[in-house]
Design an enzyme around this catalytic site. Structure first.
Site, PDB file in Angstrom:
ATOM      1  N   HIS A 107       0.833  -1.195   0.000  1.00 13.08           N
ATOM      2  CA  HIS A 107       0.000   0.000   0.000  1.00 13.08           C
ATOM      3  C   HIS A 107       0.872   1.251   0.000  1.00 13.08           C
ATOM      4  O   HIS A 107       2.062   1.181   0.298  1.00 13.08           O
ATOM      5  CB  HIS A 107      -0.890   0.012   1.243  1.00 13.08           C
ATOM      6  CG  HIS A 107      -0.137  -0.329   2.497  1.00 13.08           C
ATOM      7  ND1 HIS A 107      -0.020  -1.619   2.965  1.00 13.08           N
ATOM      8  CD2 HIS A 107       0.585   0.428   3.359  1.00 13.08           C
ATOM      9  CE1 HIS A 107       0.716  -1.627   4.064  1.00 13.08           C
ATOM     10  NE2 HIS A 107       1.112  -0.398   4.321  1.00 13.08           N
ATOM     11  N   ASP A 204       7.193  -5.809   4.138  1.00 12.84           N
ATOM     12  CA  ASP A 204       6.023  -5.527   4.962  1.00 12.84           C
ATOM     13  C   ASP A 204       4.783  -6.178   4.360  1.00 12.84           C
ATOM     14  O   ASP A 204       4.617  -6.208   3.149  1.00 12.84           O
ATOM     15  CB  ASP A 204       5.840  -3.998   4.998  1.00 12.84           C
ATOM     16  CG  ASP A 204       4.674  -3.575   5.855  1.00 12.84           C
ATOM     17  OD1 ASP A 204       4.743  -3.804   7.073  1.00 12.84           O
ATOM     18  OD2 ASP A 204       3.699  -3.029   5.319  1.00 12.84           O
ATOM     19  N   GLU A 246       7.424 -10.495   6.278  1.00 15.70           N
ATOM     20  CA  GLU A 246       6.486 -10.329   7.374  1.00 15.70           C
ATOM     21  C   GLU A 246       5.185 -10.986   6.929  1.00 15.70           C
ATOM     22  O   GLU A 246       4.436 -10.435   6.121  1.00 15.70           O
ATOM     23  CB  GLU A 246       6.221  -8.849   7.677  1.00 15.70           C
ATOM     24  CG  GLU A 246       5.391  -8.712   8.944  1.00 15.70           C
ATOM     25  CD  GLU A 246       4.364  -7.570   8.956  1.00 15.70           C
ATOM     26  OE1 GLU A 246       3.888  -7.235  10.045  1.00 15.70           O
ATOM     27  OE2 GLU A 246       4.032  -7.031   7.887  1.00 15.70           O
TER      28      GLU A 246
HETATM   29  C1  NOJ Z   1       3.122  -4.049   9.430  1.00 16.56           C
HETATM   30  C2  NOJ Z   1       3.994  -3.066  10.141  1.00 16.56           C
HETATM   31  O1  NOJ Z   1       4.865  -3.762  10.990  1.00 16.56           O
HETATM   32  C3  NOJ Z   1       3.088  -2.115  10.892  1.00 16.56           C
HETATM   33  O2  NOJ Z   1       3.821  -1.273  11.747  1.00 16.56           O
HETATM   34  C4  NOJ Z   1       2.277  -1.337   9.882  1.00 16.56           C
HETATM   35  O3  NOJ Z   1       1.355  -0.510  10.550  1.00 16.56           O
HETATM   36  C5  NOJ Z   1       1.536  -2.271   8.931  1.00 16.56           C
HETATM   37  N1  NOJ Z   1       2.349  -3.351   8.437  1.00 16.56           N
HETATM   38  C6  NOJ Z   1       1.008  -1.519   7.739  1.00 16.56           C
HETATM   39  O4  NOJ Z   1       2.085  -1.186   6.901  1.00 16.56           O
END
Ligand code: NOJ
Length: 552
Positions: A107, A204, A246
Site C-alpha cells: 500500500h 512488509d 512479514e
Molecule cells: C506491518 C507493520 O509492521 C506495521 O507497523 C504497519 O502498521 C503495517 N504493516 C502496515 O504497513
C-alpha cells in the site's frame, strides 16, 4: 573489514531492529537521523549486531509511522539526505554490519501523488494502480487487521465516487498488483535501494499483494509468484542481498514463503513468538513444542527470523480465543495495554521486569532454530509508555545516558518526537547504555555476553538440527541442537517455582555437559537418568563434550 561472502550469512547473524528517528538525534531537532545513527554504529558493533533492520525512512506524512509512503525514492528530510544514508551504509559495511530496510509493497499513503492522481477521476492514467469498486461488498472473507480503528477494508472516495481497497488504515490504499505497471514500478524501487548498497528488505505485509474473490486475499499463488520474481532479480543482480517476509500466518502458509529456495531467504516466525509467552504464562512446554514441530523442517538455505518483540503490538492473531485470554490476563491486565488483537508493550515491563524471565526469554531467542532479531532498547530492559496512542508506547527514544532526554537529543524535552520513559521502575536515569555499560551485572552486559556465546556456538545454533527430549515434567522444556559432533543441550524451567527434571541422555554416555556461558563442568553422562534441578525461570545451555578428565 569486508562483508563475508557467505551467501547464507544470515544463519550466523544477529539482527537488530531500529527506527532512525528513535536512535540518536545528531542535529538537536528532537528526531533521530541517519547521521546520529552512524555515530552510534560502534555501539551496535560492540553489542555484536551483524545486520540492522531499518524501519521505513521514506517520505511520508507519518500517519502510520512511515508505513504510509508518499515517495519511495526519497528520504524523509528530518532523517537526513540521500548522502547521509549512503554514508551510513558505507560506515556500517566498514564495520562488517549489513543493513536491510522495510519495503512496503502492499500500500501507499493517500498523500502519494499516484493515489492523488488516481482518485482525481475514473479516467485517470493511475486509476488502475489501485483497487476500486462501486460498492463495499467485495472480498468479504478478508479480515480487518486494524480492527480497533477500521470497520471495513473499503473506503469511500467522494470525488471519483467509488470505494477503494485497503487492508490497513483507510489512509493506506492498496496498490493493484494485477496491474503490470505497478509490478514493474515496485521492481524499480527494489533495484533503486539495492543499488544504493542496501543488503535486502524486510517485506512488509507480504501476504496481501493480490485480491481474489472467494478467498481471504492472503497468500495467493499470484502473490508468491511476484515475490519469486523479486528473488530472481536479487539472485541475478544483487547476490548476497536477502528478502525477509512479514507474514503473520500459520506455519503451513508461513513456510510457503520460503518457496523452493527461490522466494524468501527468511520469514519471521510469527507462529512461535506468542507461544513462547504462552508457555511461560501456562508454565507448560507444550505450546512451544507443538508449534516448533509444525514449523520444521524448512529448506536448507532458508531461515526463520525469531523475535520476542518488535515495533508493533505483540500480535495474538495466531492463537485461540482461550489462549488469547490467558495472554491478556498474564501480560495486559490494563485494557490500555491492548490494541487490535495484541499487546502493545515492551519486553521488560510485560514480564514485570523479572530478570530471570527476561534472561530465559533470551535463552530461547538465541538457541531456538532461526536467526535472532532484537528490538532496539530491549537489550537495556527499556520500559514503555501505555499512555501514548497507537503503538507509540514502544517507540520512544533510545536511552543512552542519564543526561537530559536520556542523551538521545539536545532538543528541549517538549520537542522530542515522543517523550522518554520516566516511569520510576524503568526511568531512563537507570536504564541507559552508559549506566549499564559500567555495571558488570547489567542486562546490557548480560545480553552482550549471550550474543558472544551464541556466536561461539554459531555452527550448532545457526545450522544444527532440533530435537525435543521427552521427559515427565511439562514445566521443563528440553531440546538438543546438534551438528555433526557438536551437541548443545538446552533446558528451561518455564515455571515460577524451582523444579527438577530427569533426562535419558544415555546415548551421549561418556560425554560431559559443560555449561556454555560459564564453562562450569557437570558430571559425566552415564546410562542412568541425568538429574537437573532448576531455580525458577532458570535455563541452561550445556555443550556436550568428550570428558577431558579435568575437574572444574
Ligand atoms: C506491518 C507493520 O509492521 C506495521 O507497523 C504497519 O502498521 C503495517 N504493516 C502496515 O504497513
Amino acid at each position: 573489514m569486508p562483508l563475508s561472502s557467505d551467501p547464507i550469512w544470515y544463519r550466523d547473524a544477529v539482527f537488530y531492529e531500529l527506527h532512525v528517528k528513535s536512535f540518536y538525534d545528531s542535529d538537536g531537532d528532537g528526531i533521530g537521523d541517519f547521521r546520529g545513527l552512524t555515530m552510534k554504529l560502534e555501539y551496535l558493533k560492540d553489542l555484536g549486531v551483524d545486520c540492522i533492520w531499518l524501519l521505513p525512512f521514506y517520505q511520508s506524512p507519518l500517519k502510520d509511522d512511515g508505513y504510509d509512503i508518499s515517495d519511495y525514492y526519497g528520504i524523509l528530510p528530518q532523517y537526513g539526505t540521500i548522502d547521509d544514508f549512503k554514508e551510513f551504509i558505507r560506515a556500517a559495511h566498514s564495520k562488517n554490519i549489513r543493513v536491510i530496510a522495510d519495503l512496503v509493497l502492499n500500500h501507499v499513503s493517500d498523500q502519494h501523488p499516484w493515489f492523488k492522481e488516481a482518485k482525481s477521476s475514473k479516467e485517470s492514467s493511475k486509476r488502475g494502480w489501485f483497487v476500486w469498486s462501486d460498492d463495499d461488498q467485495g472480498y468479504p472473507a478478508a479480515p480487518i487487521i486494524f480492527r480497533d480503528v477500521e470497520i471495513s477494508n473499503w473506503a469511500w472516495e467522494p470525488v471519483s465516487r467509488q470505494y477503494y481497497w485497503h487492508r490497513f488504515y483507510s489512509h493506506q490504499p492498496d496498490l493493484n498488483y494485477d496491474n503490470p505497471e505497478v509490478r514493474e514500478e515496485m521492481k524499480r524501487v527494489v533495484r533503486y535501494w539495492l543499488s544504493m548498497g542496501l543488503d535486502g528488505f524486510r517485506c512488509d505485509a507480504a501476504p496481501y499483494l493480490f485480491e481474489r474473490e472467494g478467498t481471504n486475499c492472503e497468500n495467493l499463488d499470484e502473490t508468491h509468484a511476484y515475490f519469486k520474481e523479486l528473488r530472481n532479480i536479487i539472485d541475478r543482480e544483487f547476490p548476497g542481498a536477502i528478502l525477509l517476509a512479514e507474514a503473520n500466518e500459520w506455519p503451513n502458509e508461513a513456510k510457503r514463503y520460503f518457496g523452493n529456495e527461490d522466494e524468501f531467504h527468511m520469514v519471521f516466525n510469527f507462529p512461535l513468538m506468542p507461544r513462547i509467552y504462552l508457555g511461560l504464562a501456562s508454565e507448560s512446554s507444550a505450546p512451544i513444542i507443538n508449534i516448533v514441530d509444525q514449523t520444521l523442517p524448512i529448506p536448507k538455505t532458508c531461515d526463520w527470523g525469531i523475535f520476542l518483540r518488535n515495533h508493533d503490538e505483540l500480535t495474538l492473531a495466531l492463537v485461540t480465543d482461550e489462549e488469547r485470554d490467558i495472554m491478556f490476563q498474564a501480560y495486559a491486565g490494563n485494557p490500555k495495554m491492548r490494541l487490535n488483537l495484541g499487546i502493545r508493550r515492551r519486553l521488560a515491563p510485560m514480564v514485570d521486569n523479572d530478570r530471570p524471565t527476561i534472561e530465559l526469554l533470551h535463552g530461547l531467542l538465541f538457541s531456538l532454530p532461526g536467526t535472532p532479531i532484537l528490538y532496539y532498547g530491549d537489550e537495556l530492559g527499556m520500559g514503555d509508555n501505555i499512555f501514548l496512542g497507537d503503538r507509540n508506547g514502544v517507540r520512544t527514544p533510545m536511552q543512552w545516558s542519564y543526561d537530559r532526554n536520556a542523551g538521545f537529543s539536545r532538543a528541549d524535552s517538549e520537542q522530542l518526537y515522543l517523550p522518554v520513559v520516566i516511569n520510576p521502575n524503568f526511568h531512563y536515569e537507570n536504564i541507559n547504555v552508559e549506566s549499564e555499560s559500567r555495571l558488570p551485572t547489567s542486562l546490557l552486559n548480560w545480553v552482550k555476553k549471550m550474543i558472544r556465546v551464541r556466536k561461539k556456538f554459531s555452527d550448532v545454533f545457526g545450522h544444527g538440527s532440533m530435537e525435543f527430549l521427552e521427559h515427565r515434567n511439562k514445566k521443563v522444556l528440553a531440546y538438543m541442537r546438534r551438528l555433526e559432533n557438536s551437541g548443545m543441550l538446552c533446558i528451561f524451567n518455564l515455571s515460577r517455582k524451582p523444579t527438577y527434571v530427569e533426562l535419558d541422555l544415555s546415548r551421549f554416555r561418556g560425554l560431559r555437559p559443560i555449561e556454555a556461558i560459564t564453562d562450569a563442568k557437570f558430571p559425566q553422562i552415564s546410562d542412568r537418568p541425568y538429574f537437573f534441578t532448576l531455580p525458577p525461570r532458570a535455563f541452561f545451555w550445556f555443550n556436550l563434550k568428550l570428558d577431558d578428565g579435568e575437574e572444574d
